[in-house]
Each structure stands twice: as structure tokens, then as C-alpha cells.
Scaffold this motif. Structure first.
Motif, PDB file in Angstrom:
ATOM      1  N   ALA A   1     -44.385 -10.426 -39.847  1.00 13.59           N
ATOM      2  CA  ALA A   1     -45.790 -10.244 -40.652  1.00 13.59           C
ATOM      3  C   ALA A   1     -45.682 -10.401 -41.934  1.00 13.59           C
ATOM      4  CB  ALA A   1     -46.132  -8.864 -39.844  1.00 13.59           C
ATOM      5  N   ALA A   2     -44.859  -9.901 -42.692  1.00 17.95           N
ATOM      6  CA  ALA A   2     -44.908  -9.974 -44.199  1.00 17.95           C
ATOM      7  C   ALA A   2     -44.560 -11.132 -44.754  1.00 17.95           C
ATOM      8  CB  ALA A   2     -43.940  -8.823 -44.746  1.00 17.95           C
ATOM      9  N   GLU A   3     -43.818 -12.068 -44.128  1.00 17.81           N
ATOM     10  CA  GLU A   3     -43.212 -13.125 -44.542  1.00 17.81           C
ATOM     11  C   GLU A   3     -44.663 -14.319 -44.238  1.00 17.81           C
ATOM     12  OE1 GLU A   3     -39.665 -16.635 -43.770  1.00 17.81           O
ATOM     13  OE2 GLU A   3     -40.488 -15.426 -41.891  1.00 17.81           O
ATOM     14  N   THR A   4     -45.220 -14.016 -42.989  1.00 16.52           N
ATOM     15  CA  THR A   4     -46.398 -15.252 -42.841  1.00 16.52           C
ATOM     16  C   THR A   4     -47.580 -15.363 -43.841  1.00 16.52           C
ATOM     17  OG1 THR A   4     -46.080 -14.524 -40.461  1.00 16.52           O
ATOM     18  CG2 THR A   4     -48.112 -15.635 -41.165  1.00 16.52           C
TER      19      THR A   4
ATOM     20  N   SER B   1     -37.209  -0.297 -39.292  1.00 14.90           N
ATOM     21  CA  SER B   1     -38.687  -0.378 -39.378  1.00 14.90           C
ATOM     22  C   SER B   1     -39.143  -1.514 -40.058  1.00 14.90           C
ATOM     23  CB  SER B   1     -39.566   0.928 -39.510  1.00 14.90           C
ATOM     24  OG  SER B   1     -39.584   1.278 -40.996  1.00 14.90           O
ATOM     25  N   LEU B   2     -38.486  -1.634 -41.388  1.00 10.54           N
ATOM     26  CA  LEU B   2     -38.794  -2.840 -42.289  1.00 10.54           C
ATOM     27  C   LEU B   2     -38.393  -4.262 -41.566  1.00 10.54           C
ATOM     28  CD1 LEU B   2     -37.604  -1.721 -45.522  1.00 10.54           C
ATOM     29  CD2 LEU B   2     -39.955  -1.721 -45.042  1.00 10.54           C
ATOM     30  N   MET B   3     -37.455  -4.055 -40.890  1.00  8.55           N
ATOM     31  CA  MET B   3     -37.148  -5.517 -40.322  1.00  8.55           C
ATOM     32  C   MET B   3     -38.061  -5.875 -38.982  1.00  8.55           C
ATOM     33  SD  MET B   3     -34.581  -6.824 -41.697  1.00  8.55           S
ATOM     34  CE  MET B   3     -34.169  -8.197 -40.705  1.00  8.55           C
TER      35      MET B   3
ATOM     36  N   ARG C   1     -29.126  -8.378 -33.283  1.00 11.28           N
ATOM     37  CA  ARG C   1     -28.534  -8.270 -34.475  1.00 11.28           C
ATOM     38  C   ARG C   1     -27.148  -8.928 -34.593  1.00 11.28           C
ATOM     39  NH1 ARG C   1     -29.569  -1.947 -36.403  1.00 11.28           N
ATOM     40  NH2 ARG C   1     -31.984  -2.321 -36.772  1.00 11.28           N
ATOM     41  N   ALA C   2     -26.299  -8.653 -33.622  1.00 10.28           N
ATOM     42  CA  ALA C   2     -24.949  -9.463 -33.288  1.00 10.28           C
ATOM     43  C   ALA C   2     -25.133 -10.807 -33.288  1.00 10.28           C
ATOM     44  CB  ALA C   2     -24.247  -8.923 -32.071  1.00 10.28           C
ATOM     45  N   SER C   3     -26.259 -11.389 -32.790  1.00  9.87           N
ATOM     46  CA  SER C   3     -26.400 -13.005 -32.560  1.00  9.87           C
ATOM     47  C   SER C   3     -26.764 -13.653 -34.157  1.00  9.87           C
ATOM     48  CB  SER C   3     -27.588 -13.348 -32.041  1.00  9.87           C
ATOM     49  OG  SER C   3     -27.470 -12.929 -30.407  1.00  9.87           O
TER      50      SER C   3
END
Length: 127
Positions: free
Chosen positions: A28-31, A21-23, A104-106
Motif C-alpha cells: 500500500a505504501a509502495e503503490t 505490521s509495517l510489512m 517469509r521463508a520463500s
């Protein structure tokens, strides 16, 4: 290591935060941070920003306007090495797993490619 937090229930119980959920909220947090940084850099020396498409179809990277493209190209050799390694790593993944990598794998494959072409003094992107 887990991150413990109080739940918003009436009992005030404790639980672990979900990294998933954090990911989902990281952009949104970085913007706001990125916008604040750009505002500060722009206000103090009076520089401007411009978008540059790095990966076709993905959102552009904002950079300081007026940087000579030849300088960017010179500094982008490592990026090209990573992009060249990624299809090989992806093909190996598909051969082993029997399907294309998910998000995630990418990301993990991109980190592997970056680690293989890391500058000796530069930290790894995934450590």
C-alpha cells in the motif's frame, strides 16, 4: 535497532513499531510512489507503460512499452538462473523442516538464490 514511536493513547506513551505490521502495509505504501514515478516518466519524455507477466499467477510487472522482447530476454539470464536454483533450495528446506516454506521463508530462499547468482557489481537483494 528498534523504531520508537508515540502511541496514539491518551497518555502519549512510547513503544516499538512492529516490523510485521509495517510489512503488511508495504504494498500500500509502495503503490502511490510507483504510480507517481510512472506518471513522471510518462509525462516528461512521453513514454507509455504496459504490464508484463513475469511469474504466472502473480501481479504483472509494469515496464516501458515498446522494449524489444529479445532485449528483455537477454537481460533475463540471471532471473532464469535464480528461478532454476529456487526449486533446489526449496526442496532442501522441505527436507530439513518437514514442510513447505511459508511466505517469509520463500522470500529468504529467493534471496539466497539471488545471492548465489549475483552479478559481481550488483548489490544483493537482501543486504
Amino acid at each position: 535497532m528498534s523504531i520508537r514511536a508515540r502511541r496514539p493513547d491518551e497518555a502519549g506513551t512510547w513503544g516499538n513499531l512492529s516490523a510485521d505490521s509495517l510489512m503488511t502495509h508495504i504494498v500500500a505504501a509502495e503503490t502511490p510512489y510507483t504510480l507517481y514515478f510512472m506518471e513522471e516518466v510518462t509525462a516528461r519524455p512521453g513514454w507509455a507503460w504496459e504490464p508484463r507477466e513475469v511469474t504466472p499467477g502473480c501481479r504483472p510487472v509494469m515496464e516501458i512499452a515498446g522494449i524489444d522482447r529479445r532485449l528483455i530476454g537477454w537481460r533475463s539470464i540471471r532471473r532464469q538462473q535464480i528461478e532454476d536454483a529456487l526449486p533446489v533450495l526449496t526442496a532442501r528446506y522441505e527436507e530439513r523442516q518437514g514442510h513447505a516454506p511459508g511466505e517469509r521463508a520463500s522470500y529468504a530462499l529467493a534471496c539466497q538464490a539471488a545471492d548465489r547468482h549475483a552479478r559481481p557489481s550488483a548489490p544483493s537483494c537482501c543486504r
